[in-house]
Design an enzyme around this catalytic site. Structure first.
Site, PDB file in Angstrom:
ATOM      1  N   HIS A 101      -0.791  -2.042   6.347  1.00 20.89           N
ATOM      2  CA  HIS A 101      -0.482  -3.441   5.850  1.00 20.89           C
ATOM      3  C   HIS A 101      -0.991  -3.535   4.247  1.00 20.89           C
ATOM      4  CE1 HIS A 101       0.172  -7.653   5.392  1.00 20.89           C
ATOM      5  NE2 HIS A 101       1.160  -7.620   6.207  1.00 20.89           N
ATOM      6  N   HIS A 102      -0.176  -3.997   3.496  1.00 21.57           N
ATOM      7  CA  HIS A 102      -0.213  -4.022   2.216  1.00 21.57           C
ATOM      8  C   HIS A 102      -1.381  -4.948   1.893  1.00 21.57           C
ATOM      9  CE1 HIS A 102       0.522  -3.073  -1.986  1.00 21.57           C
ATOM     10  NE2 HIS A 102       1.941  -3.017  -1.782  1.00 21.57           N
TER      11      HIS A 102
END
Length: 491
Positions: free
Chosen positions: A147-148
């Site tokens: 996930h960013h």
């Protein structure tokens, strides 16, 4: 299965109840801006899952972010240390290669299917898929999805590369070219100060302020109403929710270095020039370019407004050794999302001289270098987040991305071949998804290769392989002209 890394990261989770989630990280969890990083690693041998697991325990899992999940405490969402079951993060699907007719398409379909489901937010937000299947570029493939909010692409890719070792020396970290843009700007100003005195340096600063002001005004206008021309590369609202497809093409780094030398430019200049040439070829091939435009119309191509949102690393230090130290001991390297945005206008046109694309790209990048746009957009984003919250900040950034056409990025990789826990690496192809654009292109250098990685919405760009062909053909044309140039000059 508890790893030794869990205990090493527990200090952040005990006294202070975990590390608070930063405003920028919260932004990447907003419903219409839920972004992920995807890194595809091709290996030259079959992959051994057990060896990979042992390697992860000794490197990446020593970083606290990979052994923490998100927990709401004291009214705030925090990264809280947890005991990690490594088997739930390493996925090894059973693959019968004899039943697969096109292995490359199988891998592309597999990666595409990964984008359809979100990661389990009750666990650390990453997973590694190991595919023992031979493709045209590798004997096996690893697909790392994160996930960013765990960090920006620069920090995450640096961490991944810092987990590899030179193939020629299993104990040595990879060598990665250092970025010199900021230092070059300082040297230019110092040279002007020495040569022409304080007045010239003052003029340099005034131009810098003016360029920054103009760039910020363009940013504001883009948020309000300024849109790119509608082309066959542009996605409609809601494109961020669509399934993405990943393709890549490997070209010679030697060809890019040749163009860099002949044009007295940088690798970034050459890559942007190739991209402008490839997109011009692609759009020129379409039946319609813009509204009611005829195929092959050069004048129509020149009227196209097409811009890219480019993410800029704002860290003063980004060396592989510094990131490697982060996994071994307490480090002062700043982690997380420390990136600014700049909007880069593309020159779309058919050129008699292919090298003109690089000249125009160099002029554009030189102008952008003399601006504080990236720093300013990062500061503005933090201010909006603190004053108005995540929803408003996500709306603004989404508007900017939706009103531009694509994301363009470039990251230098190891200059020699490396091994990923004993597995020789054939290529590295990172990308992102979850943002409101139909096309993302990322350039990743590795040894004597440049990997062109495209993430596309297949409902908008059903033929990404043709776009890859355009990149390859544009580079070939430029290389051929550059190789003939010394002979013509001699005559």
């Amino acid at each position: 299965m508890a790893s030794s890394s869990s205990s090493s990261s527990s200090s952040s989770g005990e006294g202070g109840g975990g590390e608070p989630m930063s405003p920028v990280s919260r932004l990447f969890h907003s419903p219409k801006f839920n972004c992920y990083v995807m890194a595809v690693i091709g290996c030259k041998t079959s992959v051994n899952p057990q060896v990979i697991k042992e390697g992860l325990r000794e490197t990446i899992l020593k970083h606290p972010r990979f052994t923490s999940n998100l927990v709401k405490k004291r009214g705030k969402i925090r990264w809280t240390s947890t005991t990690i079951d490594l088997d739930s993060h390493i996925i090894v699907p059973e693959i019968n290669s004899s039943e697969i007719e096109f292995s490359d398409r199988f891998v592309e379909d597999y990666i595409s299917n990964c984008t359809k489901t979100p990661l389990d937010i009750t666990k650390p937000l990453w997973e590694l898929h190991l595919l023992n299947i031979k493709t045209s570029d590798a004997d096996s493939v690893g697909v790392l999805r994160m996930h960013h909010s765990m960090g920006d692409c620069v920090s995450l890719m640096s961490l991944l590369i810092a987990s590899t070792r030179k193939s020629s020396d299993p104990n040595a970290l990879p060598t990665v070219p250092a970025a010199t843009t900021k230092e070059e700007e300082k040297q230019k100003r110092g040279f002007l100060m020495m040569l022409f005195g304080p007045l010239m340096a003052l003029w340099w600063d005034l131009v810098l302020m003016w360029h920054t002001f103009v760039d910020l005004m363009m940013f504001v206008l883009t948020v309000l109403f300024l849109k790119d021309t509608w082309t066959s590369l542009k996605g409609a609202p809601g494109v961020e929710l669509n399934t993405k497809r990943y393709v890549h093409r490997i070209v010679s780094m030697d060809d890019i270095k040749l163009l860099k030398k002949e044009m007295n430019s940088t690798v970034n200049d050459v890559l942007l020039g190739i991209t402008q040439a490839a997109i011009s070829r692609y759009l020129n091939r379409q039946e319609f370019v813009g509204a009611n435009a005829k195929k092959g119309s050069s004048s129509v191509l020149k009227k196209i407004r097409l811009r890219s949102a480019i993410l800029v690393n704002l860290r003063p230090i980004g060396g592989i050794q510094n990131v490697a130290d982060m996994m071994a001991e307490k480090s002062k390297v700043r982690w997380g999302n420390l990136i600014g945005y700049i909007m880069l206008p593309f020159s779309i046109a058919t050129q008699q001289d292919p090298l003109e694309h690089i000249r125009q790209a160099k002029a554009t990048i030189d102008r952008k270098k003399h601006s504080l746009e990236a720093v300013s957009t990062y500061a503005c984003a933090k201010l909006v987040l603190s004053l108005f919250g995540v929803k408003v900040a996500a709306f603004i950034i989404r508007r900017v991305l939706l009103n531009t056409t694509l994301v363009f990025s470039n990251m230098p990789g190891p200059v020699e071949e490396v091994s990923f826990y004993g597995h020789p690496v054939a290529y590295i192809a990172p990308s992102v998804y979850g943002h409101p654009q139909a096309l993302t292109m990322h350039f990743q250098s590795y040894a004597n290769k440049m990997i062109i990685s495209l993430s596309v919405d297949p409902s908008v760009i059903p033929d990404p392989y043709l776009l890859c062909d355009d990149f390859e053909e544009s580079l070939k044309l430029m290389r051929d002209v550059a190789q003939k140039k010394p002979v013509e000059d001699a005559v």
